[in-house]
Write a protein that holds these residues in place. Structure first.
Motif, PDB file in Angstrom:
ATOM      1  N   LYS A 139      22.989 178.852  -3.226  1.00 27.92           N
ATOM      2  CA  LYS A 139      22.800 179.264  -1.828  1.00 27.92           C
ATOM      3  C   LYS A 139      22.080 178.170  -1.041  1.00 27.92           C
ATOM      4  CE  LYS A 139      22.794 184.332  -2.001  1.00 27.92           C
ATOM      5  NZ  LYS A 139      21.967 185.553  -1.796  1.00 27.92           N
ATOM      6  N   LYS A 140      21.054 177.580  -1.635  1.00 29.52           N
ATOM      7  CA  LYS A 140      20.314 176.522  -0.951  1.00 29.52           C
ATOM      8  C   LYS A 140      21.195 175.300  -0.714  1.00 29.52           C
ATOM      9  CE  LYS A 140      15.745 177.899  -2.675  1.00 29.52           C
ATOM     10  NZ  LYS A 140      14.593 177.509  -3.531  1.00 29.52           N
ATOM     11  N   LYS A 141      21.988 174.935  -1.723  1.00 31.15           N
ATOM     12  CA  LYS A 141      22.867 173.776  -1.584  1.00 31.15           C
ATOM     13  C   LYS A 141      23.939 174.026  -0.521  1.00 31.15           C
ATOM     14  CE  LYS A 141      22.306 172.054  -6.318  1.00 31.15           C
ATOM     15  NZ  LYS A 141      22.988 171.804  -7.617  1.00 31.15           N
ATOM     16  N   LEU A 142      24.517 175.231  -0.552  1.00 32.89           N
ATOM     17  CA  LEU A 142      25.562 175.539   0.421  1.00 32.89           C
ATOM     18  C   LEU A 142      24.988 175.619   1.828  1.00 32.89           C
ATOM     19  CD1 LEU A 142      28.529 176.174   0.874  1.00 32.89           C
ATOM     20  CD2 LEU A 142      28.002 178.590   0.494  1.00 32.89           C
ATOM     21  N   ASP A 143      23.790 176.149   1.951  1.00 34.56           N
ATOM     22  CA  ASP A 143      23.129 176.225   3.253  1.00 34.56           C
ATOM     23  C   ASP A 143      22.958 174.821   3.835  1.00 34.56           C
ATOM     24  OD1 ASP A 143      21.578 177.934   5.242  1.00 34.56           O
ATOM     25  OD2 ASP A 143      20.051 176.478   4.678  1.00 34.56           O
ATOM     26  N   ALA A 144      22.560 173.867   2.997  1.00 32.57           N
ATOM     27  CA  ALA A 144      22.369 172.487   3.461  1.00 32.57           C
ATOM     28  C   ALA A 144      23.706 171.861   3.870  1.00 32.57           C
ATOM     29  CB  ALA A 144      21.713 171.658   2.363  1.00 32.57           C
ATOM     30  N   VAL A 179      32.644 185.006   2.568  1.00 25.81           N
ATOM     31  CA  VAL A 179      32.487 185.743   3.828  1.00 25.81           C
ATOM     32  C   VAL A 179      32.806 187.222   3.648  1.00 25.81           C
ATOM     33  CG1 VAL A 179      33.414 186.019   6.166  1.00 25.81           C
ATOM     34  CG2 VAL A 179      32.866 183.735   5.298  1.00 25.81           C
ATOM     35  N   HIS A 180      33.825 187.531   2.850  1.00 25.81           N
ATOM     36  CA  HIS A 180      34.328 188.904   2.787  1.00 25.81           C
ATOM     37  C   HIS A 180      33.887 189.697   1.561  1.00 25.81           C
ATOM     38  CE1 HIS A 180      36.967 188.609   6.282  1.00 25.81           C
ATOM     39  NE2 HIS A 180      37.252 187.377   5.882  1.00 25.81           N
ATOM     40  N   HIS A 181      33.454 189.030   0.496  1.00 23.33           N
ATOM     41  CA  HIS A 181      33.204 189.754  -0.747  1.00 23.33           C
ATOM     42  C   HIS A 181      31.803 189.535  -1.319  1.00 23.33           C
ATOM     43  CE1 HIS A 181      37.425 190.884  -0.881  1.00 23.33           C
ATOM     44  NE2 HIS A 181      37.745 189.616  -0.677  1.00 23.33           N
ATOM     45  N   THR A 182      30.916 188.901  -0.574  1.00 23.51           N
ATOM     46  CA  THR A 182      29.553 188.679  -1.062  1.00 23.51           C
ATOM     47  C   THR A 182      28.580 188.849   0.096  1.00 23.51           C
ATOM     48  OG1 THR A 182      29.356 186.301  -0.584  1.00 23.51           O
ATOM     49  CG2 THR A 182      30.519 186.900  -2.613  1.00 23.51           C
ATOM     50  N   ASP A 183      27.292 188.669  -0.216  1.00 26.21           N
ATOM     51  CA  ASP A 183      26.274 188.751   0.833  1.00 26.21           C
ATOM     52  C   ASP A 183      25.979 187.386   1.445  1.00 26.21           C
ATOM     53  OD1 ASP A 183      24.990 187.490  -1.226  1.00 26.21           O
ATOM     54  OD2 ASP A 183      23.281 188.859  -1.306  1.00 26.21           O
ATOM     55  N   CYS A 184      26.904 186.439   1.238  1.00 25.73           N
ATOM     56  CA  CYS A 184      26.697 185.073   1.743  1.00 25.73           C
ATOM     57  C   CYS A 184      27.379 184.822   3.080  1.00 25.73           C
ATOM     58  CB  CYS A 184      27.206 184.049   0.721  1.00 25.73           C
ATOM     59  SG  CYS A 184      26.306 184.051  -0.834  1.00 25.73           S
ATOM     60  N   GLY A 185      27.987 185.840   3.647  1.00 29.90           N
ATOM     61  CA  GLY A 185      28.721 185.646   4.886  1.00 29.90           C
ATOM     62  C   GLY A 185      27.883 185.090   6.012  1.00 29.90           C
ATOM     63  N   SER A 186      26.608 185.454   6.023  1.00 27.54           N
ATOM     64  CA  SER A 186      25.742 185.003   7.117  1.00 27.54           C
ATOM     65  C   SER A 186      25.533 183.495   7.106  1.00 27.54           C
ATOM     66  CB  SER A 186      24.382 185.712   7.048  1.00 27.54           C
ATOM     67  OG  SER A 186      23.727 185.395   5.840  1.00 27.54           O
ATOM     68  N   PHE A 188      27.786 181.433   7.031  1.00 27.77           N
ATOM     69  CA  PHE A 188      28.837 180.950   7.928  1.00 27.77           C
ATOM     70  C   PHE A 188      28.683 181.536   9.332  1.00 27.77           C
ATOM     71  CE2 PHE A 188      30.394 180.617   3.655  1.00 27.77           C
ATOM     72  CZ  PHE A 188      31.190 179.487   3.627  1.00 27.77           C
ATOM     73  N   THR A 189      28.483 182.834   9.410  1.00 26.00           N
ATOM     74  CA  THR A 189      28.519 183.514  10.712  1.00 26.00           C
ATOM     75  C   THR A 189      27.264 183.291  11.542  1.00 26.00           C
ATOM     76  OG1 THR A 189      27.690 185.554   9.695  1.00 26.00           O
ATOM     77  CG2 THR A 189      30.076 185.285   9.831  1.00 26.00           C
ATOM     78  N   SER A 190      26.144 182.924  10.919  1.00 23.18           N
ATOM     79  CA  SER A 190      24.901 182.721  11.665  1.00 23.18           C
ATOM     80  C   SER A 190      24.872 181.388  12.404  1.00 23.18           C
ATOM     81  CB  SER A 190      23.695 182.806  10.725  1.00 23.18           C
ATOM     82  OG  SER A 190      23.721 181.747   9.779  1.00 23.18           O
ATOM     83  N   ARG A 191      25.797 180.515  12.058  1.00 23.66           N
ATOM     84  CA  ARG A 191      25.888 179.207  12.715  1.00 23.66           C
ATOM     85  C   ARG A 191      27.034 179.254  13.713  1.00 23.66           C
ATOM     86  NH1 ARG A 191      24.086 178.028   7.416  1.00 23.66           N
ATOM     87  NH2 ARG A 191      22.417 176.453   7.401  1.00 23.66           N
TER      88      ARG A 191
END
Length: 221
Positions: A139-144, A179-186, A188-191
């Motif tokens: 999550k941290k790596k993808l966020d960066a 985006v559609h199947h995990t809690d990681c969608g934000s 992408f969508t928060s930016r």
């Protein structure tokens, strides 16, 4: 019968990437569905090509390839005159930019996104224990990575410029799962700019057709 054949399951990110490219290029093809989790991967026709049962095999006449990004480059080059003609650019500078962002996807976006897709989307389906440490690191790596994308997308409509290319297409399978199947969608969508980009690439008819194929039940042998 189509000379282009794809062996694999549309639910595989590798296969989904190739199918999207085929639709973009308007290339006739035959999909031989192979479910890696079931007996279909032992099909004699498939094992001749992939004795270890990898997720993807691609045939174009006598040529056989197994790497999805290499396959997409092959399709964009060989069938340059049909379908979407912008996937690899029309000049040296455009091609260089596309290749740069394809490398960024493969080296920086794919590792953390694949780890998240496996642990958050597929592990529960397979009754496997999630690696929580890997999830947090990823999550941290993808966020960066997405922060870099957001800055880039302030300058251009798409990653490699103002046209949809392989650089964008390559992100679709893993990004869709997240985006559609995990809690990681934000992530992408928060930016704002990443969200705009994601909406643009995920609404393409080519990708919508692949998503429909992913929802079809597997063929049981």
């Amino acid at each position: 019968m189509a000379s282009v054949k794809v062996f694999g399951s549309p639910t595989s990110a590798e296969v989904a990437r190739v199918l999207t490219c085929l639709f973009e290029k308007e290339i006739e093809f035959q999909l031989i569905r192979v479910d890696n989790y079931k007996g279909q991967r032992r099909l004699p026709e498939y094992l001749k090509l992939q004795p270890f049962g990898q997720a993807l095999t691609f045939e174009d006449g006598k040529q056989t390839l197994v790497d999805s990004r290499e396959i997409c480059r092959h399709l964009a080059e060989k069938y340059a005159g049909q379908g979407n003609k912008d996937l690899l650019g029309s000049g040296t500078l455009e091609r260089a930019s596309i290749e740069q962002w394809l490398q960024t996807e493969a080296q920086n976006f794919d590792p953390p996104s694949s780890a998240l897709v496996f642990n958050l989307a597929f592990a529960p389906l397979l009754s496997l224990e999630q690696d929580k440490d890997a999830v947090e690191r990823s999550k941290k790596k993808l966020d960066a990575v997405l922060e870099i994308y957001d800055r880039r997308l302030d300058e251009t409509e798409y990653l490699a410029g103002d046209k949809f290319t392989l650089a964008d297409l390559s992100h679709l399978p893993n990004a869709h799962r997240l985006v559609h199947h995990t809690d990681c969608g934000s992530l992408f969508t928060s930016r704002k700019r990443v969200a705009r980009w994601w909406k643009a690439i995920s609404s393409r008819p080519s990708w919508k057709r692949v998503v429909e194929m992913q929802q079809e039940p597997p063929h049981i042998i």
